[in-house]
Design a protein around this motif. Structure first.
Motif, PDB file in Angstrom:
ATOM      1  N   GLY A  53      60.013  56.850  41.212  1.00  0.00           N
ATOM      2  CA  GLY A  53      60.872  56.265  42.220  1.00  0.00           C
ATOM      3  C   GLY A  53      61.059  57.272  43.336  1.00  0.00           C
ATOM      4  O   GLY A  53      62.170  57.675  43.677  1.00  0.00           O
ATOM      5  N   GLY A  54      59.938  57.718  43.912  1.00  0.00           N
ATOM      6  CA  GLY A  54      59.906  58.889  44.785  1.00  0.00           C
ATOM      7  C   GLY A  54      60.774  58.806  46.021  1.00  0.00           C
ATOM      8  O   GLY A  54      61.208  59.836  46.529  1.00  0.00           O
ATOM      9  N   GLY A  55      61.002  57.611  46.567  1.00  0.00           N
ATOM     10  CA  GLY A  55      61.836  57.477  47.765  1.00  0.00           C
ATOM     11  C   GLY A  55      61.236  58.203  48.947  1.00  0.00           C
ATOM     12  O   GLY A  55      60.261  57.747  49.551  1.00  0.00           O
ATOM     13  N   SER A  56      61.780  59.355  49.301  1.00  0.00           N
ATOM     14  CA  SER A  56      61.245  60.175  50.388  1.00  0.00           C
ATOM     15  C   SER A  56      60.477  61.383  49.866  1.00  0.00           C
ATOM     16  O   SER A  56      59.986  62.193  50.651  1.00  0.00           O
ATOM     17  N   GLY A  57      60.420  61.520  48.562  1.00  0.00           N
ATOM     18  CA  GLY A  57      59.635  62.592  47.954  1.00  0.00           C
ATOM     19  C   GLY A  57      60.337  63.922  47.820  1.00  0.00           C
ATOM     20  O   GLY A  57      59.711  64.923  47.456  1.00  0.00           O
ATOM     21  N   ALA A  92      52.965  68.272  41.004  1.00  0.00           N
ATOM     22  CA  ALA A  92      53.888  67.140  41.002  1.00  0.00           C
ATOM     23  C   ALA A  92      53.162  65.862  41.392  1.00  0.00           C
ATOM     24  O   ALA A  92      52.235  65.877  42.206  1.00  0.00           O
ATOM     25  N   ILE A  93      53.614  64.771  40.795  1.00  0.00           N
ATOM     26  CA  ILE A  93      53.129  63.426  41.124  1.00  0.00           C
ATOM     27  C   ILE A  93      54.342  62.581  41.467  1.00  0.00           C
ATOM     28  O   ILE A  93      55.281  62.483  40.667  1.00  0.00           O
ATOM     29  N   ALA A  94      54.350  61.983  42.655  1.00  0.00           N
ATOM     30  CA  ALA A  94      55.413  61.064  43.054  1.00  0.00           C
ATOM     31  C   ALA A  94      54.915  59.640  42.878  1.00  0.00           C
ATOM     32  O   ALA A  94      53.836  59.296  43.359  1.00  0.00           O
ATOM     33  N   VAL A  95      55.699  58.843  42.173  1.00  0.00           N
ATOM     34  CA  VAL A  95      55.350  57.442  41.932  1.00  0.00           C
ATOM     35  C   VAL A  95      56.316  56.574  42.722  1.00  0.00           C
ATOM     36  O   VAL A  95      57.537  56.650  42.516  1.00  0.00           O
ATOM     37  N   GLU A  96      55.786  55.765  43.632  1.00  0.00           N
ATOM     38  CA  GLU A  96      56.623  54.958  44.521  1.00  0.00           C
ATOM     39  C   GLU A  96      55.980  53.583  44.706  1.00  0.00           C
ATOM     40  O   GLU A  96      54.800  53.490  45.035  1.00  0.00           O
ATOM     41  N   ARG A  97      56.765  52.515  44.487  1.00  0.00           N
ATOM     42  CA  ARG A  97      56.196  51.173  44.560  1.00  0.00           C
ATOM     43  C   ARG A  97      55.976  50.694  45.988  1.00  0.00           C
ATOM     44  O   ARG A  97      55.116  49.852  46.247  1.00  0.00           O
ATOM     45  N   SER A  98      56.745  51.205  46.956  1.00  0.00           N
ATOM     46  CA  SER A  98      56.621  50.791  48.347  1.00  0.00           C
ATOM     47  C   SER A  98      55.526  51.589  49.035  1.00  0.00           C
ATOM     48  O   SER A  98      55.580  52.820  49.095  1.00  0.00           O
ATOM     49  N   ALA A  99      54.525  50.896  49.599  1.00  0.00           N
ATOM     50  CA  ALA A  99      53.441  51.582  50.299  1.00  0.00           C
ATOM     51  C   ALA A  99      53.968  52.334  51.518  1.00  0.00           C
ATOM     52  O   ALA A  99      53.490  53.432  51.836  1.00  0.00           O
ATOM     53  N   LEU A 145      51.119  67.590  46.781  1.00  0.00           N
ATOM     54  CA  LEU A 145      51.855  66.528  46.100  1.00  0.00           C
ATOM     55  C   LEU A 145      50.972  65.277  46.009  1.00  0.00           C
ATOM     56  O   LEU A 145      50.502  64.758  47.021  1.00  0.00           O
ATOM     57  N   ARG A 146      50.769  64.807  44.802  1.00  0.00           N
ATOM     58  CA  ARG A 146      49.980  63.587  44.596  1.00  0.00           C
ATOM     59  C   ARG A 146      50.912  62.390  44.645  1.00  0.00           C
ATOM     60  O   ARG A 146      51.954  62.383  43.990  1.00  0.00           O
ATOM     61  N   VAL A 147      50.548  61.388  45.427  1.00  0.00           N
ATOM     62  CA  VAL A 147      51.377  60.201  45.571  1.00  0.00           C
ATOM     63  C   VAL A 147      50.648  59.011  44.943  1.00  0.00           C
ATOM     64  O   VAL A 147      49.507  58.714  45.308  1.00  0.00           O
ATOM     65  N   VAL A 148      51.317  58.359  44.000  1.00  0.00           N
ATOM     66  CA  VAL A 148      50.780  57.165  43.343  1.00  0.00           C
ATOM     67  C   VAL A 148      51.607  55.972  43.807  1.00  0.00           C
ATOM     68  O   VAL A 148      52.825  55.956  43.622  1.00  0.00           O
ATOM     69  N   THR A 149      50.951  54.996  44.395  1.00  0.00           N
ATOM     70  CA  THR A 149      51.652  53.804  44.873  1.00  0.00           C
ATOM     71  C   THR A 149      51.578  52.722  43.805  1.00  0.00           C
ATOM     72  O   THR A 149      50.494  52.275  43.433  1.00  0.00           O
ATOM     73  N   GLY A 150      52.737  52.334  43.311  1.00  0.00           N
ATOM     74  CA  GLY A 150      52.784  51.312  42.277  1.00  0.00           C
ATOM     75  C   GLY A 150      54.140  51.309  41.604  1.00  0.00           C
ATOM     76  O   GLY A 150      54.918  52.270  41.727  1.00  0.00           O
ATOM     77  N   ALA A 151      54.440  50.228  40.894  1.00  0.00           N
ATOM     78  CA  ALA A 151      55.735  50.094  40.228  1.00  0.00           C
ATOM     79  C   ALA A 151      55.663  50.682  38.824  1.00  0.00           C
ATOM     80  O   ALA A 151      54.720  50.430  38.068  1.00  0.00           O
ATOM     81  N   ALA A 152      56.652  51.499  38.495  1.00  0.00           N
ATOM     82  CA  ALA A 152      56.761  52.038  37.132  1.00  0.00           C
ATOM     83  C   ALA A 152      57.462  50.987  36.262  1.00  0.00           C
ATOM     84  O   ALA A 152      58.272  50.208  36.763  1.00  0.00           O
ATOM     85  N   PRO A 153      57.120  50.915  34.963  1.00  0.00           N
ATOM     86  CA  PRO A 153      56.318  51.888  34.216  1.00  0.00           C
ATOM     87  C   PRO A 153      54.812  51.694  34.267  1.00  0.00           C
ATOM     88  O   PRO A 153      54.080  52.565  33.820  1.00  0.00           O
ATOM     89  N   ALA A 154      54.331  50.554  34.794  1.00  0.00           N
ATOM     90  CA  ALA A 154      52.894  50.304  34.767  1.00  0.00           C
ATOM     91  C   ALA A 154      52.116  51.406  35.487  1.00  0.00           C
ATOM     92  O   ALA A 154      51.030  51.810  35.037  1.00  0.00           O
ATOM     93  N   ALA A 155      52.656  51.919  36.597  1.00  0.00           N
ATOM     94  CA  ALA A 155      51.945  52.915  37.388  1.00  0.00           C
ATOM     95  C   ALA A 155      51.850  54.268  36.694  1.00  0.00           C
ATOM     96  O   ALA A 155      51.105  55.143  37.148  1.00  0.00           O
TER      97      ALA A 155
END
Length: 423
Positions: free
Chosen positions: A272-276, A294-301, A319-329
């Motif tokens: 739920g990275g928000g602004s990271g 670090a990996i930031a997971v954020e559902r909003s592109a 910083l690695r950014v993964v776009t997707g909804a947790a927990p699936a992401a």
């Protein structure tokens, strides 16, 4: 040969390797032991510039230039010359951002005989009169230019290892863009060699579009008036971030990083990275080797793009950014040492997935401002222990002609270390 088995097989028959550092002064600057090693070598491997520094009469061995990209080709190249006396040439000190590290990782240090030469950093400090132990070095060789930003502090001296003749101009442009235009830049070319030269200027008026490819940059950092001061501890000013309101605020952020307790080499999931901001300040805590990851997971592109911009602007583009909804992401991500959950706590299975991903000794920290998520954290606290705290911050604001306190929404924080017997 990218898999571990293939690499091991390729280098199994390779014997001891000599690794010889050489400087811009070439053959004349080498120690007696280094010369003796190069004379005896049947195969000489190195960059074309380094190989050209060796006189043919003294070094009759077969000359093999490194291919590009280098690292994937190393096992096969060494295996092709197994059974022969191999000497690998390195620029300066082979174990300082050099080929020595790669060879030690592939072959093991016990199969290397390293002959160091003074590094470009040692030469630079000697020329500038800077104490080596008090001078930070930042390498931009095969690294993003933005990585320099995190090392910038007013009054700080930095040495920068450049990549190519355009690096000084690119560094000057970055400094201007990031509010460091008054920084003095000195480019030290061909250190230790007959063509040694010094170029001097400031980032604001740097006149050289191109320099010698073999150089070191020396920076005397000066922050522009009005620039945001960024410290080395967690809790950067909120103004340092681009955000849409989804930002863990400064004082809560500092407390959160304290609970996460980053250590060198560890990996964080910022869910739920928000602004990271959490992932970014985790990386800034240990940005040099062995660096945090670090990996930031954020559902909003849109927010994911913003996280990447913030990471670059604050000097941690890794910083690695993964776009997707947790927990699936979270599926398939490398095992974390710590997990921060800053949003989406009530998503079905989210806390379970984060908890299951943590190894024994891993830390989990979760923040919330809602009653529903607070109730969830209370249940998990009852199951697994840890610490459950409420963080309240108030700021002084004008109240008519006076000053009063304005209370921010309190944040409930649960932090826990997973024990070897917990599940």
């Amino acid at each position: 040969m990218n898999d571990g088995t293939g690499v091991a097989g390729a280098i199994a028959g390779v014997g001891a390797i000599a690794v010889v550092g050489i400087g811009a002064d070439g053959w004349d600057g080498l120690a007696v032991a280094s010369r003796r090693t190069l004379r005896a070598a049947e195969v000489l491997i190195g960059g074309p510039r380094q190989l050209d520094l060796l006189p043919a009469a003294d070094c009759p061995g077969e000359r093999v230039p490194w291919p590009s990209p280098l690292r994937p080709a190393v096992p096969g190249l060494l295996a092709a010359h197994a059974g022969r006396r191999i000497a690998v040439l390195a620029s300066g000190d082979p174990m300082f951002y050099g080929i020595g590290r790669t060879l030690a990782e592939l072959l093991g240090p016990d199969r290397l005989a390293v002959h160091p030469h003074p590094s470009s950093v040692a030469y630079a400090c000697a020329r500038l009169g800077w104490p080596l132990e008090a001078t930070e070095t930042v390498s931009l060789v095969a690294r993003p230019l933005d990585a320099l930003t995190a090392a910038l502090h007013d009054g700080r001296r930095l040495l920068v290892l450049g990549e190519g003749p355009g690096t000084p101009a690119r560094v000057a442009a970055l400094l201007r863009d990031r509010g460091w235009g008054g920084t003095r830049i000195r480019v030290l070319e061909q250190l230790g060699g007959p063509a040694e030269r010094l170029l001097d200027g400031t980032a604001a008026d740097w006149p050289y579009e191109s320099t010698d490819a073999l150089h070191v940059l020396a920076l005397d950092c000066v922050r522009d008036p009005g620039g945001v001061r960024l410290g080395v501890t967690p809790g950067l000013p909120d103004a340092a971030y681009e955000h849409d309101g989804q930002l863990t605020k400064r004082y809560v952020r500092a407390a959160t990083l304290a609970a996460l307790a980053p250590a060198p080499g560890e990996l964080l999931w910022d869910v739920g990275g928000g602004s990271g901001s959490i992932g970014i300040e985790w990386l800034r805590a240990h940005r040099t080797a062995p660096a945090c990851r670090a990996i930031a997971v954020e559902r909003s592109a849109e927010r994911a793009d913003r996280i990447a911009r913030n990471a670059a602007a604050l000097g941690v583009p890794s910083l690695r950014v993964v776009t997707g909804a947790a927990p699936a992401a979270l599926a398939g991500l490398p095992t974390p040492d710590a997990v921060f959950v800053g949003g989406g706590l009530t998503a079905p299975g989210l806390l379970d997935a984060c908890w299951d991903a943590l190894p024994a000794g891993g830390r989990l920290v979760a923040n919330t401002v809602t009653l529903e998520s607070e109730a969830l954290l209370a249940r998990w606290y009852g199951l697994h222990g840890g610490e459950l705290v409420r963080l309240a911050v108030a700021a002084a604001v004008p109240v008519g002609g006076f000053t009063g306190w304005r209370q921010a929404m309190p944040v409930t924080q649960w932090s826990v270390t997973k024990g070897s017997t917990q599940s």
